[in-house]
Design a protein around this motif. Structure first.
Motif, short mmCIF file in Angstrom:
data_model
loop_
_atom_site.label_atom_id
_atom_site.label_comp_id
_atom_site.label_asym_id
_atom_site.label_seq_id
_atom_site.Cartn_x
_atom_site.Cartn_y
_atom_site.Cartn_z
N MET A 1 2.99 78.47 -83.97
CA MET A 1 2.34 79.66 -83.43
C MET A 1 2.39 80.79 -84.47
N LYS A 2 1.30 81.53 -84.56
CA LYS A 2 1.17 82.57 -85.57
C LYS A 2 1.14 83.93 -84.88
N ILE A 3 2.01 84.85 -85.30
CA ILE A 3 2.12 86.16 -84.66
C ILE A 3 1.94 87.26 -85.68
N LEU A 4 1.22 88.30 -85.29
CA LEU A 4 1.03 89.49 -86.11
C LEU A 4 1.76 90.65 -85.46
N VAL A 5 2.58 91.35 -86.23
CA VAL A 5 3.32 92.51 -85.74
C VAL A 5 2.89 93.72 -86.55
N THR A 6 2.23 94.69 -85.90
CA THR A 6 1.89 95.94 -86.60
C THR A 6 3.09 96.89 -86.50
N GLY B 1 10.94 80.89 -84.46
CA GLY B 1 10.16 79.89 -85.17
C GLY B 1 8.68 80.20 -85.33
N PHE B 2 8.26 81.44 -85.05
CA PHE B 2 6.87 81.82 -85.24
C PHE B 2 6.54 81.93 -86.74
N GLU B 3 5.31 81.62 -87.09
CA GLU B 3 4.81 82.01 -88.40
C GLU B 3 4.53 83.51 -88.29
N THR B 4 5.36 84.30 -88.94
CA THR B 4 5.40 85.73 -88.66
C THR B 4 4.75 86.54 -89.76
N TRP B 5 3.74 87.33 -89.35
CA TRP B 5 3.01 88.19 -90.27
C TRP B 5 3.33 89.65 -89.95
N ALA B 6 3.82 90.33 -90.96
CA ALA B 6 4.20 91.73 -90.82
C ALA B 6 3.09 92.60 -91.39
N GLN C 1 -6.11 83.49 -88.11
CA GLN C 1 -6.21 83.15 -86.69
C GLN C 1 -4.83 83.37 -86.07
N PHE C 2 -4.65 84.52 -85.45
CA PHE C 2 -3.36 84.82 -84.82
C PHE C 2 -3.38 84.40 -83.35
N ASP C 3 -2.28 83.80 -82.92
CA ASP C 3 -2.14 83.45 -81.50
C ASP C 3 -1.68 84.66 -80.70
N TYR C 4 -0.83 85.47 -81.30
CA TYR C 4 -0.26 86.62 -80.61
C TYR C 4 -0.28 87.83 -81.53
N VAL C 5 -0.47 88.99 -80.91
CA VAL C 5 -0.41 90.25 -81.64
C VAL C 5 0.48 91.21 -80.88
N VAL C 6 1.44 91.82 -81.57
CA VAL C 6 2.26 92.89 -80.99
C VAL C 6 1.93 94.16 -81.76
N HIS C 7 1.37 95.12 -81.05
CA HIS C 7 0.93 96.37 -81.69
C HIS C 7 2.01 97.43 -81.49
N ALA C 8 2.89 97.54 -82.50
CA ALA C 8 4.00 98.50 -82.44
C ALA C 8 3.77 99.68 -83.38
N ALA C 9 2.65 99.68 -84.10
CA ALA C 9 2.38 100.78 -85.03
C ALA C 9 2.03 102.05 -84.26
N MET D 1 -11.34 86.37 -82.57
CA MET D 1 -10.05 85.71 -82.74
C MET D 1 -9.50 85.31 -81.37
N PRO D 2 -9.10 84.06 -81.20
CA PRO D 2 -8.65 83.57 -79.89
C PRO D 2 -7.21 83.99 -79.57
N ILE D 3 -7.02 85.30 -79.40
CA ILE D 3 -5.69 85.83 -79.11
C ILE D 3 -5.23 85.37 -77.72
N ARG D 4 -4.03 84.81 -77.65
CA ARG D 4 -3.48 84.43 -76.34
C ARG D 4 -2.92 85.63 -75.60
N ARG D 5 -2.29 86.54 -76.36
CA ARG D 5 -1.73 87.73 -75.72
C ARG D 5 -1.60 88.84 -76.75
N PHE D 6 -1.97 90.04 -76.33
CA PHE D 6 -1.85 91.25 -77.15
C PHE D 6 -0.91 92.19 -76.41
N VAL D 7 0.24 92.49 -76.99
CA VAL D 7 1.20 93.39 -76.36
C VAL D 7 1.14 94.74 -77.04
#
Length: 339
Positions: free
Chosen positions: A1-6, A24-29, A66-74, A105-111
């Motif tokens: 699973m690929k996650i993007l964290v802003t 264990g996420f493929e983590t993109w900062a 292609q991110f599965d999850y995005v957490v928008h903390a910016a 982008m097929p985002i599963r969840r955007f927090v």
């Protein structure tokens, strides 16, 4: 699973990155070119520079991912120019989501990390009652208004909560109360002041305060990614209510009880201080911790909030109360030579 964290280089964002790696996420900062990477040293972190002020640039920067999850903390909590709150917190959120949608982008969840501050000073008659999700937000700070506007824009993308959690855009909103812990700088100023033998409080009317330790916010983020229903909004605290002096008392204890002078000033004194702090900040170009937003935050008497929906729907269970959280925070500040 690929996650993007802003906002990955920030206080909360850096902890989210650490937890994503642990899981264990493929983590993109997502960072800016000028962002410090002091807390992003793990070699498994992937970095991506995002310009949240430009939807066009975001599309180019995100293209091919292609991110599965995005957490928008910016976001920003204080600014010299109040227009920057809307530009960064509101428009930045719009630009990011619009770019994700344009790229299909097929985002599963955007927090989205919002704040209890979207509600402002409500339920201020004693005895204080918990702020609930059914209450009408009345933000009294530029920060709170910018966060609420971003929330309402997200609401416009989906028809609302559904049992299946489906919607046009799968967002979940978290509204933490005061977040503290290692690496945090605003509450740290209180610890620094107490070490220097002074504590300052405002107002003589009872003040009920709530807190949430940073790792409990992170817990809620990953529960929301897993279980959150599209369109839902959740308050976060440690489940306890404290008095205005409790935090400083605990800091004082952890610092070894240095001699101190505790000053409680009328609210009008704070108004004068923040008025000048705001204008000095504009003249010098340096953001002051004592500004107009801070006045409204410190003046507010009721910070109670209802976390039962997060407990019931997400399985959220705060693990760190204020006493333990302050102990951990002060230890970190000492170990890292902040104190």
């Amino acid at each position: 699973m690929k996650i993007l964290v802003t906002g990955a280089s920030g206080f909360i964002g850096s902890f989210i990155v650490e937890e994503a790696l642990r899981r264990g996420f493929e983590t993109w900062a997502a960072v800016r070119g000028s962002s410090s990477r002091a807390y992003l040293q793990d070699p498994h972190i992937h970095f991506i520079e995002l310009n949240l002020s430009s939807e066009e640039q975001l599309e180019k920067q995100l293209s091919g991912h292609q991110f599965d999850y995005v957490v928008h903390a910016a976001g920003v909590t204080k600014c010299i120019d109040k227009r920057d709150f809307r530009r960064i917190n509101t428009e930045g959120t719009k630009n990011l989501v619009t770019a994700l949608m344009a790229l299909q982008m097929p985002i599963r969840r955007f927090v989205y990390l919002s704040s209890l501050s979207v509600f402002g000073a409500i339920r201020e008659q004693q005895p204080y009652e918990e702020i609930r999700e059914t209450d009408t937000p009345q933000p009294n700070t530029e920060y709170g208004r910018s966060k609420l506007e971003a929330e309402r824009w997200l609401e416009s993308l989906s028809p609302g909560p559904s049992p299946e959690g489906r919607g046009e855009f799968p967002y979940v909103i978290l509204r933490p109360t005061g977040v503290y812990g290692p690496r945090e700088r605003d509450y740290f100023l209180m610890a620094k002041s107490i070490k220097q033998h002074s504590d300052f409080a405002v107002g003589f009317k009872r003040q009920d305060i709530t807190f949430v330790y940073v790792t409990d916010v992170v817990q809620a983020v990953f529960l929301a990614l897993e279980k959150g229903q599209t369109g839902r909004k959740y308050f976060l605290s440690d489940g306890q209510v404290y008095q205005s002096t409790t935090f400083s008392d605990l800091i004082h204890e952890e610092l070894g009880r240095p001699w101190w002078i505790r000053i409680t000033a009328p609210v009008w004194v704070l108004r004068v201080v923040t008025f000048f702090g705001e204008h000095i900040g504009r003249l010098t170009g340096k953001i002051s911790a004592l500004n107009n937003d801070k006045y409204n935050i410190l003046k507010q008497r009721n910070w109670r909030c209802d976390i039962e929906p997060a407990i019931r729907e997400l399985g959220y269970h705060p693990e760190v109360d204020l006493s333990e959280g302050v102990r951990r925070s002060i230890k970190w500040y000492k170990d890292n030579k902040w104190l």
